[in-house]
Design a protein around this motif. Structure first.
Motif, mmCIF file in Angstrom:
data_model
loop_
_atom_site.group_PDB
_atom_site.id
_atom_site.type_symbol
_atom_site.label_atom_id
_atom_site.label_comp_id
_atom_site.label_asym_id
_atom_site.label_seq_id
_atom_site.Cartn_x
_atom_site.Cartn_y
_atom_site.Cartn_z
ATOM 1 N N ILE A 1 3.183 -7.859 4.378
ATOM 2 C CA ILE A 1 3.920 -8.486 5.810
ATOM 3 C C ILE A 1 4.415 -7.461 6.449
ATOM 4 N N GLU A 2 4.748 -6.118 5.951
ATOM 5 C CA GLU A 2 5.347 -4.775 6.590
ATOM 6 C C GLU A 2 4.133 -4.072 7.460
ATOM 7 N N PRO A 3 4.291 -3.479 8.356
ATOM 8 C CA PRO A 3 3.324 -2.428 8.889
ATOM 9 C C PRO A 3 3.078 -1.175 8.270
ATOM 10 N N ASP A 4 2.971 -1.153 6.960
ATOM 11 C CA ASP A 4 2.948 0.156 6.221
ATOM 12 C C ASP A 4 1.315 0.522 5.868
ATOM 13 N N VAL A 5 0.684 -0.113 6.256
ATOM 14 C CA VAL A 5 -1.025 -0.103 5.790
ATOM 15 C C VAL A 5 -1.887 0.060 6.996
ATOM 16 N N SER A 6 -2.805 0.506 6.735
ATOM 17 C CA SER A 6 -4.184 0.635 7.612
ATOM 18 C C SER A 6 -5.570 0.627 6.813
ATOM 19 N N LYS A 7 -6.584 0.202 7.513
ATOM 20 C CA LYS A 7 -7.676 -0.197 6.552
ATOM 21 C C LYS A 7 -8.217 1.112 6.107
ATOM 22 N N PHE A 8 -7.534 2.380 6.525
ATOM 23 C CA PHE A 8 -7.988 3.527 5.670
ATOM 24 C C PHE A 8 -7.240 4.078 4.102
ATOM 25 N N LYS A 9 -6.072 3.307 3.934
ATOM 26 C CA LYS A 9 -5.249 3.587 2.835
ATOM 27 C C LYS A 9 -5.931 2.573 1.808
ATOM 28 N N LYS A 10 -5.581 3.309 0.524
ATOM 29 C CA LYS A 10 -5.787 2.536 -0.746
ATOM 30 C C LYS A 10 -4.463 1.890 -1.346
ATOM 31 N N PRO A 11 -4.377 1.074 -2.003
ATOM 32 C CA PRO A 11 -3.111 0.608 -2.693
ATOM 33 C C PRO A 11 -2.628 1.582 -3.659
ATOM 34 N N TYR A 12 -1.376 1.876 -3.612
ATOM 35 C CA TYR A 12 -0.677 2.812 -4.624
ATOM 36 C C TYR A 12 -1.074 2.394 -6.105
ATOM 37 N N TYR A 13 -1.212 1.168 -6.477
ATOM 38 C CA TYR A 13 -1.557 0.659 -7.843
ATOM 39 C C TYR A 13 -2.829 0.047 -7.701
ATOM 40 N N GLN A 14 -3.719 0.612 -8.424
ATOM 41 C CA GLN A 14 -5.196 -0.273 -8.539
ATOM 42 C C GLN A 14 -5.119 -1.728 -8.771
ATOM 43 N N ILE A 15 -6.070 -2.478 -7.917
ATOM 44 C CA ILE A 15 -6.014 -3.806 -7.926
ATOM 45 C C ILE A 15 -7.818 -4.086 -7.994
ATOM 46 N N SER A 16 -7.832 -5.137 -8.356
ATOM 47 C CA SER A 16 -9.250 -5.752 -8.714
ATOM 48 C C SER A 16 -9.951 -5.716 -7.107
ATOM 49 N N ASN A 17 -11.172 -5.283 -7.323
ATOM 50 C CA ASN A 17 -11.960 -5.495 -5.686
ATOM 51 C C ASN A 17 -12.412 -6.664 -5.387
ATOM 52 N N LYS A 18 -12.036 -7.782 -6.322
ATOM 53 C CA LYS A 18 -12.452 -9.307 -5.870
ATOM 54 C C LYS A 18 -11.229 -9.792 -4.855
ATOM 55 N N ILE A 19 -10.180 -8.983 -4.913
ATOM 56 C CA ILE A 19 -8.858 -9.404 -3.839
ATOM 57 C C ILE A 19 -9.133 -9.044 -2.480
ATOM 58 N N PHE A 20 -8.959 -10.219 -1.706
ATOM 59 C CA PHE A 20 -8.991 -10.132 -0.110
ATOM 60 C C PHE A 20 -7.496 -9.839 0.441
ATOM 61 N N ILE A 21 -7.517 -8.610 0.881
ATOM 62 C CA ILE A 21 -6.147 -8.174 1.703
ATOM 63 C C ILE A 21 -6.103 -8.380 3.127
ATOM 64 N N GLU A 22 -4.958 -9.084 3.333
ATOM 65 C CA GLU A 22 -4.871 -9.343 4.933
ATOM 66 C C GLU A 22 -3.701 -8.692 5.320
ATOM 67 N N ASN A 23 -3.605 -8.097 6.509
ATOM 68 C CA ASN A 23 -2.323 -7.491 7.061
ATOM 69 C C ASN A 23 -1.715 -8.283 8.169
ATOM 70 N N VAL A 24 -0.435 -8.750 8.249
ATOM 71 C CA VAL A 24 0.168 -9.269 9.250
ATOM 72 C C VAL A 24 0.098 -8.220 10.522
ATOM 73 N N MET B 1 0.868 -1.233 0.016
ATOM 74 C CA MET B 1 -0.020 -0.084 -0.043
ATOM 75 C C MET B 1 0.842 1.241 -0.091
ATOM 76 N N ASN B 2 0.422 2.153 -0.869
ATOM 77 C CA ASN B 2 1.398 3.293 -0.835
ATOM 78 C C ASN B 2 2.734 3.274 -1.238
ATOM 79 N N TYR B 3 3.217 2.187 -1.930
ATOM 80 C CA TYR B 3 4.476 1.902 -2.230
ATOM 81 C C TYR B 3 4.480 1.735 -3.850
ATOM 82 N N ALA B 4 5.358 2.555 -4.522
ATOM 83 C CA ALA B 4 5.330 2.694 -5.737
ATOM 84 C C ALA B 4 6.705 1.956 -6.285
ATOM 85 N N GLY B 5 6.720 0.696 -6.284
ATOM 86 C CA GLY B 5 7.858 -0.218 -6.951
ATOM 87 C C GLY B 5 7.533 -0.923 -7.820
ATOM 88 N N GLY B 6 8.378 -1.551 -8.685
ATOM 89 C CA GLY B 6 8.204 -2.223 -9.897
ATOM 90 C C GLY B 6 7.617 -3.502 -9.563
#
Length: 378
Positions: free
Chosen positions: A46-69, A17-22
């Motif tokens: 795996i890394e604690p760089d996200v919260s439920k309030f952030k959107k991915p930097y790159y758009q992904i399908s809304n069918k994907i379920f995201i889990e945060n460690v 999330m919020n990470y612009a890498g290749g």
């Protein structure tokens, strides 16, 4: 194993999330394609760089379920040291067993040991996706390890556990892996743009795109441009990206008196405009797997200069007369830049070749390889 398109697949990555890498961009494309094809996709960050309030930097399908460690709510999951490897492993194993996928794909080699320790003894098939030159990356990880012998032994165990290793070029099938368990899947190059000769001839921008990191080696580009900038007063360098080397690069630019010639542009999502405004792509990266930035620049018809010792760059430029590969010295790099800056016609010819050479990485061709891997007997 995954012959049905409704199979469940877990992908793990360090940051997203919020990470612009290749790697992050490639992962977003792959999992979105698979989700739209009917696979059930779970992304574990795996890394604690996200919260439920952030959107991915790159758009992904809304069918994907995201889990945060590192979730906001622990779901009754407790650990004294939440940022420790012990917590990560325990939490990841919990998530693996919770979802019980048909396979887990590790998309971050730096986190492969966490994946291995969490997945061993679960019986879940495990795939390691190498996003860089594996040999160089492994040497780097070993150099950072506190107890190298133990780290190497555990790493070898993780590699043996993996059902498959995904690499991006044939050159990355390094010897200690069984080649029967290695599959070559390059990156997707989404847009192959017909070269606009007038734009390439009239633009005066030398472009670099990449994280501001010593691996990307932007300081070499700045020093090389300094050697020739007086001869080409209309030209500027634009560097897109962010990272730990920003202050160091800013100081170098100022010390060389290039503050009105070399610009650190930060990040942007409008890369179409960035590539269209450029005439030359300068990419002095020391190590690459399959660079998204380099391949996209080539698809837009930009001739490039890169380092011959970088396998990823050399491989991209091997498909035709698309640019120059040089030694990693400012003198050699500046000479190659000068060839392009001084010859408009040459820029056009090399750019046309570059754009044509990227056509073999069209999405439909690359995604077909992912489906072959997933539908194989993992």
């Amino acid at each position: 194993m995954c012959k049905k398109r409704n199979a469940k697949l877990v992908f793990t990555i360090g940051k997203f999330m919020n990470y612009a890498g290749g790697a992050e961009k490639s992962l977003a494309e792959i999992i979105s394609y698979l989700a739209e094809e009917g696979f059930e996709i779970v992304l574990i960050i795996i890394e604690p760089d996200v919260s439920k309030f952030k959107k991915p930097y790159y758009q992904i399908s809304n069918k994907i379920f995201i889990e945060n460690v590192f979730p906001w709510k622990e779901d009754g999951f407790k650990c004294k040291h939440k940022k420790s490897d012990k917590f990560r492993i325990k939490r990841m194993k919990h998530l693996f067993l919770k979802h019980n996928p048909d396979a887990v794909f590790c998309f971050t080699i730096e986190k492969v040991l966490l994946n291995y320790k969490a997945i061993k003894n679960t019986g879940i098939p495990f795939v390691i996706c190498h996003r860089n030159d594996p040999a160089v990356k492994i040497d780097y990880l070993l150099s950072k390890a506190k107890i190298k012998n133990i780290y190497r032994k555990t790493l070898n165990s993780a590699f043996k556990l993996a059902k498959f290793h995904v690499v991006q070029f044939d050159e990355y099938k390094y010897p200690f892996l069984n080649n029967n368990r290695v599959m070559v899947i390059p990156n997707v190059v989404n847009k192959v743009i017909p070269n606009n000769c007038e734009i390439i001839q009239n633009n005066r921008v030398i472009l670099n795109v990449g994280r501001l990191h010593e691996q990307k080696n932007q300081s070499l580009l700045i020093r090389s441009f300094y050697m020739i900038h007086n001869k080409y007063p209309g030209w500027v360098v634009k560097i897109y990206g962010d990272g730990p080397e920003r202050d160091s690069l800013n100081n170098l630019i100022n010390n060389l008196g290039l503050s009105d010639k070399v610009f650190l542009m930060g990040t942007t999502k409008d890369m179409d405009e960035v590539y269209r405004d450029a005439a030359v792509f300068a990419f002095p990266s020391v190590v690459e797997g399959f660079s998204r930035a380099h391949s996209e620049a080539m698809a837009y018809g930009l001739p490039s200069v890169a380092l011959e010792k970088c396998i990823g760059s050399a491989r991209l430029l091997s498909g035709g007369d698309c640019g120059y590969l040089v030694d990693d010295t400012a003198e050699k790099f500046s000479l190659a830049l000068e060839k392009l800056l001084s010859d408009e016609d040459q820029r056009v010819v090399l750019g046309e070749n570059a754009s044509s050479s990227m056509s073999k990485f069209k999405p439909e061709e690359i995604y077909k390889l992912w489906l072959e891997l997933i539908e194989s007997e993992l």
